[in-house]
Design an enzyme around this catalytic site. Structure first.
Site, mmCIF file in Angstrom:
data_model
loop_
_atom_site.group_PDB
_atom_site.id
_atom_site.type_symbol
_atom_site.label_atom_id
_atom_site.label_comp_id
_atom_site.label_asym_id
_atom_site.label_seq_id
_atom_site.Cartn_x
_atom_site.Cartn_y
_atom_site.Cartn_z
ATOM 1 N N TYR A 50 0.572 -0.820 0.045
ATOM 2 C CA TYR A 50 0.045 0.397 0.032
ATOM 3 C C TYR A 50 0.420 1.387 -0.160
ATOM 4 C CZ TYR A 50 -2.630 3.936 2.203
ATOM 5 O OH TYR A 50 -3.206 4.943 2.775
HETATM 6 P P1 NAD Z 1 -11.425 5.404 2.433
HETATM 7 O O1 NAD Z 1 -11.760 4.549 1.667
HETATM 8 O O2 NAD Z 1 -12.623 5.876 3.423
HETATM 9 O O3 NAD Z 1 -12.005 6.224 0.873
HETATM 10 C C1 NAD Z 1 -12.312 6.127 -0.272
HETATM 11 C C2 NAD Z 1 -12.874 6.015 -1.254
HETATM 12 O O4 NAD Z 1 -12.178 5.999 -2.688
HETATM 13 C C3 NAD Z 1 -13.866 5.125 -0.933
HETATM 14 O O5 NAD Z 1 -14.485 5.111 -0.474
HETATM 15 C C4 NAD Z 1 -13.797 4.246 -2.230
HETATM 16 O O6 NAD Z 1 -14.707 3.603 -2.655
HETATM 17 C C5 NAD Z 1 -12.659 5.107 -3.445
HETATM 18 N N1 NAD Z 1 -12.474 5.288 -4.411
HETATM 19 C C6 NAD Z 1 -10.886 4.173 -4.790
HETATM 20 N N2 NAD Z 1 -10.750 3.301 -5.801
HETATM 21 C C7 NAD Z 1 -11.656 4.638 -6.832
HETATM 22 C C8 NAD Z 1 -11.758 4.862 -7.883
HETATM 23 N N3 NAD Z 1 -10.306 4.606 -9.254
HETATM 24 N N4 NAD Z 1 -12.806 5.933 -8.012
HETATM 25 C C9 NAD Z 1 -13.510 6.199 -7.472
HETATM 26 N N5 NAD Z 1 -13.064 5.902 -5.988
HETATM 27 C C10 NAD Z 1 -13.166 5.085 -5.955
HETATM 28 O O7 NAD Z 1 -10.185 5.727 2.538
HETATM 29 P P2 NAD Z 1 -9.591 7.432 4.110
HETATM 30 O O8 NAD Z 1 -9.544 6.870 4.580
HETATM 31 O O9 NAD Z 1 -11.373 8.409 3.668
HETATM 32 O O10 NAD Z 1 -8.810 7.646 3.134
HETATM 33 C C11 NAD Z 1 -9.075 8.452 2.175
HETATM 34 C C12 NAD Z 1 -7.240 9.062 1.497
HETATM 35 O O11 NAD Z 1 -6.458 8.806 2.164
HETATM 36 C C13 NAD Z 1 -6.700 7.589 1.106
HETATM 37 O O12 NAD Z 1 -5.994 8.736 -0.388
HETATM 38 C C14 NAD Z 1 -5.876 6.886 1.682
HETATM 39 O O13 NAD Z 1 -4.823 6.570 1.863
HETATM 40 C C15 NAD Z 1 -5.552 8.665 1.974
HETATM 41 N N6 NAD Z 1 -4.597 8.042 3.926
HETATM 42 C C16 NAD Z 1 -5.738 8.235 4.514
HETATM 43 C C17 NAD Z 1 -5.275 7.871 6.170
HETATM 44 C C18 NAD Z 1 -6.201 7.066 7.318
HETATM 45 O O14 NAD Z 1 -5.268 7.674 8.734
HETATM 46 N N7 NAD Z 1 -7.951 7.109 6.948
HETATM 47 C C19 NAD Z 1 -3.657 7.573 6.547
HETATM 48 C C20 NAD Z 1 -3.592 8.414 5.232
HETATM 49 C C21 NAD Z 1 -3.817 8.395 4.078
#
Ligand code: NAD
Length: 319
Positions: free
Chosen positions: A149
């Site tokens: 990841y």
């Molecule tokens: P999440 O899984 O709740 O949200 C991501 C959303 O993206 C999902 O609803 C999914 O359906 C959608 N998605 C994925 N691929 C897609 C595509 N090809 N087209 C359209 N939609 C798509 O995750 P989150 O925790 O809200 O994370 C949001 C972002 O923050 C991500 O990029 C993640 O890598 C980054 N991030 C999150 C954290 C954390 O602690 N939550 C930490 C570091 C980075």
């Protein structure tokens, strides 16, 4: 301003879109409802937004939508969409990670060329650092992910930087450090810990519990995005942490206080891909973005707990 939020049905994307709307912006939100966790949870995340006149929802995969016309309609992009879980990135699902985290990012950047965007903000991750040895971690610390990841998030970030240097797209990458709060993904630790304590179930702690984490409350991560839109340096990369570091076992003690229940802890083997410690140096974001995390861990966990209590049924359903 009209902006695009990808991953809008997710944890962070839905909060971000709500804040943008309440600030008087129009939001075009895209989500594919990737079934990494149940669709009903993501639909619930969208509930408030769908009642807003300034919000337009497009269900679709970034790899399949007409991104050129989509980006022509907006002034800025907040790219939150990704497959975000660490553990399932090992093994057979890796192709999905490449498609959703790397390829989708490249397609979005490609479509952003010559579009005069105010900013293209990319949701990066502390996972790009892997097992850091020097703390606090600065943006220049070595980037050696310890999970597939993390490799895909770093690839996305490199793409953002390349499209800044190659095509002057004003990209800004925000490296979030473990975000928590209402709507946190059900695979994430605080969601699991609070739910287990609420239900009198066992908490599985990977390792000794002595690992430390920098936890960021979701409203602070959202604020960082808005600040990055206004004052992020094009091509800039910023650590977005919660402003403090806490030992995991101390976080569990706070969960016990907040829930009024005792945790039943089981220690299990360290998981492949988990960083031992994370601790962000946020001085660059403080200087350039005026970022200053405002929610401490106790208040944040209390809000997280309240929300899980109110939405218990949503998560108790199977599947
Ligand atoms: P999440 O899984 O709740 O949200 C991501 C959303 O993206 C999902 O609803 C999914 O359906 C959608 N998605 C994925 N691929 C897609 C595509 N090809 N087209 C359209 N939609 C798509 O995750 P989150 O925790 O809200 O994370 C949001 C972002 O923050 C991500 O990029 C993640 O890598 C980054 N991030 C999150 C954290 C954390 O602690 N939550 C930490 C570091 C980075």
């Amino acid at each position: 301003m009209r902006v695009l939020v990808t991953g809008v049905a997710g944890f962070i994307g839905s909060h971000l879109a709500e804040r943008l709307i309440s600030g008087g912006n129009e939001v075009v939100g895209v989500d594919s409802f990737f079934d990494y966790y149940p669709k009903r949870i993501k639909e619930n995340n969208l509930k408030r937004l769908l009642g807003e006149s300034g919000f337009e929802f497009i269900e679709g995969d970034l790899a399949e939508l007409d991104l050129n016309s989509l980006i022509s309609r907006v002034d800025a992009v907040f790219h939150q969409a990704a497959l975000a879980g660490v553990r399932s990135s090992w093994g057979g699902m890796f192709g999905e990670y490449v498609n959703n985290n790397v390829l989708a990012t490249q397609l979005l950047l490609e479509a952003s060329k010559d579009k005069d965007l105010k900013k293209f903000i990319y949701a990066s991750s502390s996972s790009v650092y892997g097992d850091a040895t020097d703390f606090p971690i600065t943006e220049n610390s070595p980037q050696r992910p310890v999970s597939p990841y993390g490799v895909t998030k770093l690839a996305g970030e490199h793409l953002a930087s390349l499209y800044y240097t190659g095509y002057s797209i004003p990209t800004v990458s925000l490296r979030y450090f473990t975000v928590y709060g209402p709507r946190q993904r059900p695979d994430m630790a605080f969601h699991k810990f609070i739910s287990a304590v609420m239900n009198g179930e066992e908490i599985n702690i990977y390792g000794t519990g002595e690992q430390t984490r920098d936890f960021t409350f979701v409203s602070d991560a959202v604020t960082a995005n808005l600040q990055a839109l206004e004052s992020g340096k094009p091509g800039g990369i910023y650590n977005i942490g919660g402003g403090s570091r806490i030992i995991l076992s101390d976080a569990i003690k706070i969960i016990e206080e907040v829930t009024g229940k005792t945790a039943n802890i089981k220690y299990t083997d360290t998981q492949r891909g988990d960083a031992k410690h994370t601790f962000a140096d946020i001085s660059k974001a403080e200087n350039d973005l005026s970022y200053s995390p405002s929610v401490n861990i106790r208040d944040g966990l209390s809000k997280h707990f309240d929300w899980l209590l109110e939405n218990k049924e949503l998560y108790d359903q199977a599947g």
